[in-house]
Design an enzyme around this catalytic site. Structure first.
Site, PDB file in Angstrom:
ATOM      1  N   GLY A 185       0.750  -1.170   0.089  1.00 47.36           N
ATOM      2  CA  GLY A 185       0.089  -0.139   0.208  1.00 47.36           C
ATOM      3  C   GLY A 185       0.598   0.984  -0.062  1.00 47.36           C
ATOM      4  O   GLY A 185       2.061   1.111   0.209  1.00 47.36           O
TER       5      GLY A 185
ATOM      6  N   LYS B 167      -0.742  -4.589   8.908  1.00 45.06           N
ATOM      7  CA  LYS B 167      -0.268  -3.540   8.253  1.00 45.06           C
ATOM      8  C   LYS B 167       1.514  -3.774   8.256  1.00 45.06           C
ATOM      9  O   LYS B 167       0.656  -2.772   9.983  1.00 45.06           O
ATOM     10  CB  LYS B 167      -1.484  -2.411   7.573  1.00 45.06           C
TER      11      LYS B 167
ATOM     12  N   ASP C 222     -11.581   7.877   1.663  1.00 38.98           N
ATOM     13  CA  ASP C 222     -11.144   7.583   0.397  1.00 38.98           C
ATOM     14  C   ASP C 222     -11.614   5.917   0.244  1.00 38.98           C
ATOM     15  O   ASP C 222     -11.412   5.053  -0.304  1.00 38.98           O
ATOM     16  CB  ASP C 222      -9.451   7.038   1.293  1.00 38.98           C
TER      17      ASP C 222
END
Length: 659
Positions: free
Chosen positions: A362, A381, A478
């Site tokens: 990402g 993440k 987003d």
């Protein structure tokens, strides 16, 4: 005045009580095209209706018939609930027919269905008509639902209630679909159960006998899901579909439970005994010396605990200087704790961030699949070291997601911020993200219309929670297909809150110089002027909705976006041109309705865009009038000039969330 006032107050109060408990007696849903009231189709339907009530009774409670020739042929299905009396069944079917003939939204509509009920006669019945045969086919739409006007008291343990309610629903579905008999009323189950905090809970399910057992299970499952998603927390409710219905309540109904044995409440945890551990098995007390020894041991243990607390508190205090997650102390709405993961635990779970466990890359780091020591799969993440934006995203996600809990939002399980590591640990969502399906020719074919509809509705519910229903008011900023994750049942979960913006409860709009999001999904007022509001998310939702229907990316249309292309086809009267070929045989009216909703969401003027609550109402109703859309952004000369003049850095945020 005295006694008359008292009398009037009494009458008004009594009337109010009656009105609060009045039930709508029939659930009518109509779709499809319109027919002329003087046409052969209309006459065939009237003729079929005239004999239908008696035909149902003489055929054992279920009847399927047709009349006329194509294109004026009418197909009808009728069913009376198990245990009916003949005259009660006839009255019920006749009432259902009158409901179809007199309901405004059903006048001269080709496809119609109604589940009618008569509490006095203790009977429920189904009548449906169409110009094509539905016999043997699973029919899920349209759906109609009702709910009790009363909510379950806040003092009740809703976590425990939901566990017991889910278990009861699963039992009732399994019982209804066993179909051990060849009876025309085979798919049926009525259950009465005792819950821990409710003495009696009643649940009834039934399917039409022409579908398969698996189709019946699917239909009932969809009913249960719809109730839980839309009106969970009420003291009862009903969901009706053309192939099945489901109802539950806190009181008996339809006379369906007279001979049903109540399922007892699950056993409560055993209470601890009152007998002191200082007493010997044979009842003799421990001596004075034994008591002294126990006191010494307990004192020593307390000292060790205190020392450990000081050490842990010191480490936590140092960590709190890095990030403040508010006063939640890592506790979510289910009473479960948000964990601060030890780095060693994360390394072990991901095999030290092995490349074989990589799920994706990402804008702020890499996402890995991991397995905790208890066997739970997680998505990890790992934010890029030294990234200033990554630091902002990390703090934003932790501070927001510790206070959010919804079935359509991804769940943050914990985090780690040891040394220069910044790590977020999420629930693992096995089916990756929506873009992997909707933009892949092979996988897109797996997304049925019903599945796409459910995904769209789930995303809308997640947004409604963020904008209106949570304790906070949050603008995501987003929204896009790659930030919608799909669980094992293909239920959507909105993810990636790194760029989200927290609003005060009375705040409706804000401005920023930091444009965060992804080009093509950002509303024009936000992209060009930094103006943020809930309508910014509505715009992004509209783009995604059109992508779901077309199967095309927003940027797949040279010189114009998907919204502009769809608008031109809408004005030309050819909206079906944008429909994904995989959906070409699906209910055209429903798909065009969603195109209309999508175009409403992407209108250039943000004040003209609907709220997410309006979108939810339109998605769940067959009768609400939906306004006509105005031109979307970037279709006029003014918008085009703004595109050329707008200044935007490469501030395009993360393209991949945890999956």
């Amino acid at each position: 005045m005295g006694k008359y006032s008292v009398l009037m107050i009494f009458i008004a109060s009594s009337l109010l009580i009656v009105l609060q408990n009045v039930e709508i007696v029939n659930a009518v849903g109509c779709t499809g095209s319109f027919f002329n009231g003087n046409s052969s189709y209309a006459q065939n339907r009237r003729d079929l209706f005239s004999t239908l009530p008696n035909k149902v009774v003489t055929n054992g409670g279920f009847y399927n018939s047709s009349l006329g020739k194509s294109p004026n042929i009418v197909h009808a299905v009728a069913l009376c609930g198990r245990g009916y009396e003949q005259q009660a069944c006839i009255r019920c079917v006749d009432s259902a027919i009158q409901g179809i003939l007199t309901t405004t939204s059903c006048l001269n509509r080709v496809d119609s269905f109604t589940w009618d009920k008569d509490e006095e006669d203790n009977v429920s019945c189904l009548v449906s008509t169409s110009n094509h045969s539905t016999f043997g086919n699973l029919e899920l739409r349209p759906s109609v639902r009702y709910q009790s006007p009363n909510s379950i008291e806040p003092s009740k343990n809703m976590t425990l209630f939901e566990q017991e309610w889910n278990a009861m629903a699963n039992r009732t579905v399994e019982s209804a679909t066993e179909a051990e008999t060849s009876s025309v009323l085979k798919y049926y189950s009525a259950e009465k159960a005792e819950f821990t905090e409710f003495p009696n809970v009643y649940m009834l399910m039934q399917c039409t006998p022409d579908i398969t057992s698996q189709d019946c299970k699917t239909c009932l499952g969809e009913c249960v899901t719809l109730f839980k998603e839309q009106v969970w927390g009420r003291q009862g409710g009903e969901v009706y579909r053309p192939s099945c219905f489901f109802r539950w309540d806190l009181y008996a109904f339809h006379g369906a439970f007279d001979n049903v044995t109540r399922v007892p409440a699950p056993p409560r945890p055993q209470a601890q005994g009152n007998e002191s551990s200082i007493t010997k098995k044979k009842g003799r007390s421990i001596g004075y010396g034994g008591i002294i020894a126990i006191v010494v041991v307990l004192t020593f243990i307390n000292i060790l605990v205190f020392i450990g607390y000081i050490k842990v508190y010191g480490r936590r205090k140092e960590s709190y200087n890095k990030i403040n997650v508010g006063s939640a102390e890592y506790s979510d709405s289910d009473g479960q704790f948000m964990l601060r993961f030890d780095l060693g635990m994360v390394l072990a779970a991901t095999d030290e961030f092995s490349s074989e466990n990589t799920l994706g890359q990402g804008g702020f780091g890499t996402v890995y699949k991991g397995t905790l020591l208890n066997g739970q799969e997680v998505a990890v993440k790992r934010l890029t070291k030294g990234s200033g934006q990554g630091d902002i995203e990390f703090k934003n996600e932790v501070s927001l997601l510790t206070r959010l809990q919804h079935r359509n939002l991804v769940k943050l399980l914990g985090f780690c911020n040891e040394g220069d590591e910044q790590i977020l640990v999420y629930e693992f969502v096995p089916n990756s993200s929506l873009d992997h399906f909707i933009f892949d020719d092979e996988k897109r074919s797996l997304l049925t219309w019903e599945m796409r509809y459910r995904i769209i509705e789930g995303i809308a519910r997640g947004l409604l929670y963020l904008h209106e229903d949570s304790q906070l008011k949050i603008i995501h900023r987003d929204l896009k297909a790659s930030n919608i994750l799909l669980d094992a049942e293909m239920n959507p979960k909105v993810a990636d809150f790194g760029t989200a913006r927290l609003f005060d409860s009375d705040e409706t709009r804000a401005e920023t110089k930091r444009i965060a999001g992804t080009r093509g999904y950002m509303a024009p007022e936000y992209l060009n002027h930094g103006q943020i509001s809930a309508k910014s998310d509505v715009y992004s939702f509209g783009v995604m909705l059109l992508e779901m229907i077309s199967g095309e990316r927003n940027n797949s249309f040279e010189g114009e976006g998907l919204a502009a292309f769809a608008w031109k086809r809408w004005v030309e009267g050819k909206p079906e041109i944008i429909i994904d070929p995989f959906l070409i045989e699906k209910p055209r009216n429903e798909i065009i309705k969603l195109i209309q909703i999508g175009l409403l969401c992407v209108q250039e003027n943000p004040t003209k865009r609907p709220t997410m609550s309006s979108v939810i109402i339109w998605l769940g109703s067959e009768t609400n009038i939906i306004p006509l859309p105005k031109a979307p952004a970037f279709t006029g000369s003014r918008s085009q000039s703004e595109i050329g003049a707008m200044s935007m850095s490469d501030d395009v945020f993360t393209e991949l969330s945890c999956r």
